[in-house]
Scaffold this motif. Structure first.
Motif, PDB file in Angstrom:
ATOM      1  N   GLU A  11       0.825  -1.206   0.000  1.00 45.46           N
ATOM      2  CA  GLU A  11       0.000   0.000   0.000  1.00 45.46           C
ATOM      3  C   GLU A  11       0.862   1.260   0.000  1.00 45.46           C
ATOM      4  O   GLU A  11       0.548   2.242  -0.678  1.00 45.46           O
ATOM      5  CB  GLU A  11      -0.910   0.004   1.232  1.00 45.46           C
ATOM      6  CG  GLU A  11      -1.985  -1.076   1.199  1.00 45.46           C
ATOM      7  CD  GLU A  11      -2.805  -1.085   2.480  1.00 45.46           C
ATOM      8  OE1 GLU A  11      -2.529  -0.226   3.364  1.00 45.46           O
ATOM      9  OE2 GLU A  11      -3.704  -1.931   2.597  1.00 45.46           O
ATOM     10  N   ALA A  12       2.001   1.222   0.753  1.00 48.38           N
ATOM     11  CA  ALA A  12       2.895   2.376   0.799  1.00 48.38           C
ATOM     12  C   ALA A  12       3.537   2.626  -0.561  1.00 48.38           C
ATOM     13  O   ALA A  12       3.701   3.778  -0.995  1.00 48.38           O
ATOM     14  CB  ALA A  12       3.974   2.157   1.855  1.00 48.38           C
ATOM     15  N   ILE A  13       3.883   1.539  -1.274  1.00 50.59           N
ATOM     16  CA  ILE A  13       4.493   1.682  -2.597  1.00 50.59           C
ATOM     17  C   ILE A  13       3.518   2.340  -3.560  1.00 50.59           C
ATOM     18  O   ILE A  13       3.872   3.247  -4.331  1.00 50.59           O
ATOM     19  CB  ILE A  13       4.942   0.308  -3.125  1.00 50.59           C
ATOM     20  CG1 ILE A  13       6.126  -0.221  -2.300  1.00 50.59           C
ATOM     21  CG2 ILE A  13       5.326   0.399  -4.597  1.00 50.59           C
ATOM     22  CD1 ILE A  13       6.522  -1.644  -2.649  1.00 50.59           C
ATOM     23  N   LEU A  19       3.099   3.333  -8.449  1.00 51.50           N
ATOM     24  CA  LEU A  19       3.378   2.115  -9.204  1.00 51.50           C
ATOM     25  C   LEU A  19       2.865   0.913  -8.439  1.00 51.50           C
ATOM     26  O   LEU A  19       2.763   0.938  -7.210  1.00 51.50           O
ATOM     27  CB  LEU A  19       4.892   1.973  -9.447  1.00 51.50           C
ATOM     28  CG  LEU A  19       5.589   3.122 -10.198  1.00 51.50           C
ATOM     29  CD1 LEU A  19       7.088   2.883 -10.212  1.00 51.50           C
ATOM     30  CD2 LEU A  19       5.060   3.242 -11.621  1.00 51.50           C
ATOM     31  N   SER A  20       2.588  -0.110  -9.200  1.00 50.43           N
ATOM     32  CA  SER A  20       2.213  -1.360  -8.541  1.00 50.43           C
ATOM     33  C   SER A  20       3.460  -1.971  -7.933  1.00 50.43           C
ATOM     34  O   SER A  20       4.585  -1.677  -8.376  1.00 50.43           O
ATOM     35  CB  SER A  20       1.603  -2.321  -9.560  1.00 50.43           C
ATOM     36  OG  SER A  20       2.561  -2.674 -10.542  1.00 50.43           O
ATOM     37  N   PHE A  24       7.303  -1.542  -9.325  1.00 54.90           N
ATOM     38  CA  PHE A  24       8.294  -0.862  -8.480  1.00 54.90           C
ATOM     39  C   PHE A  24       9.563  -1.688  -8.326  1.00 54.90           C
ATOM     40  O   PHE A  24      10.677  -1.187  -8.502  1.00 54.90           O
ATOM     41  CB  PHE A  24       7.675  -0.566  -7.108  1.00 54.90           C
ATOM     42  CG  PHE A  24       8.666  -0.028  -6.119  1.00 54.90           C
ATOM     43  CD1 PHE A  24       9.071   1.293  -6.156  1.00 54.90           C
ATOM     44  CD2 PHE A  24       9.217  -0.869  -5.145  1.00 54.90           C
ATOM     45  CE1 PHE A  24       9.987   1.786  -5.243  1.00 54.90           C
ATOM     46  CE2 PHE A  24      10.130  -0.379  -4.243  1.00 54.90           C
ATOM     47  CZ  PHE A  24      10.519   0.950  -4.281  1.00 54.90           C
ATOM     48  N   PHE A  25       9.410  -2.992  -8.024  1.00 53.07           N
ATOM     49  CA  PHE A  25      10.583  -3.852  -7.830  1.00 53.07           C
ATOM     50  C   PHE A  25      11.310  -4.102  -9.141  1.00 53.07           C
ATOM     51  O   PHE A  25      12.532  -4.269  -9.165  1.00 53.07           O
ATOM     52  CB  PHE A  25      10.164  -5.164  -7.168  1.00 53.07           C
ATOM     53  CG  PHE A  25       9.832  -5.014  -5.709  1.00 53.07           C
ATOM     54  CD1 PHE A  25      10.813  -4.703  -4.787  1.00 53.07           C
ATOM     55  CD2 PHE A  25       8.534  -5.177  -5.253  1.00 53.07           C
ATOM     56  CE1 PHE A  25      10.510  -4.553  -3.435  1.00 53.07           C
ATOM     57  CE2 PHE A  25       8.225  -5.033  -3.911  1.00 53.07           C
ATOM     58  CZ  PHE A  25       9.203  -4.716  -2.998  1.00 53.07           C
TER      59      PHE A  25
END
Length: 211
Positions: A11-13, A19-20, A24-25
């Protein structure tokens, strides 16, 4: 508990990056890959934790000490570490030691650099950094200062190689000139005494003849 943390992280990302989590990763992985590629092309970053033996190997090897014999205090000044082709020397109680292995202390920029190229006996005894104490004259020092100087001398004798001595600054000619007048005076006195005796002898003889 771990599931709750993961959900909170996702949720923070989404909130902070838009971005999902999977995107993001993926972006993070690509950035790391680019960083390592660029680092490999332009050289690895300096390692502040290199092994000590590697640093020692990079330092130039020390030259073997060279015996200088007896030199003057003025000649000793040439060995203060500013000339890379000359050893780093320092004297205590007129005994000269090669301190090249401790250049970080006695060489240019070191905490005791002002002692290099000099007989710093008085300064070491008093732990003074004043120019007036950068001398081999230890007259007038107290017992505690002499003990401190003795400790320094023992340290230098056990750690460094003695390569010479500082020539005494007492002029020989002056002492000889002081002795010459006394000898001349003595000879003059003997000559004068002989002359007086010779003068008296004829006068006595003449006196006998007159009688």
């Amino acid at each position: 508990m771990a599931v709750q943390l993961w959900e909170t992280l996702k949720e923070a990302i989404v909130v902070y990056t838009g971005l999902s989590p999977s995107t993001f990763f993926t972006v993070l992985t690509l950035l790391l890959a680019v960083y390592y590629v660029v680092s490999g092309l332009f050289g690895a970053p300096p390692d502040r934790h290199r092994p000590r033996h590697i640093e020692e190997e990079e330092m130039p090897p020390l030259r073997p000490p060279v015996q200088l014999g007896e030199i003057t205090a003025e000649e000793l000044k040439a060995y203060d570490g500013n000339d890379p082709d000359k050893p780093l020397l320092m004297a205590i109680k007129a005994q000269i030691y090669d301190v090249s292995q401790s250049r970080m202390f006695y060489g240019p920029g070191g905490p005791y650099a002002l002692f290099a190229g000099k007989d710093a006996s008085r300064a070491l005894a008093k732990m003074s950094f004043e120019d007036k104490d950068l001398t081999g004259d230890i007259s007038g020092l107290g017992p505690f200062e002499l003990d401190a100087l003795q400790d320094w001398e023992y340290k230098f004798m056990s750690k460094y190689v003695k390569v010479g001595t500082v020539k005494s600054e007492v002029p020989v000619a002056e002492s000889e000139s002081n002795a010459e007048p006394s000898e001349t005076t003595s000879r003059d006195i003997d000559s004068a005494a002989a002359a007086v005796k010779s003068d008296e002898t004829p006068s006595n003889t003449d006196a006998d003849k007159e009688e």
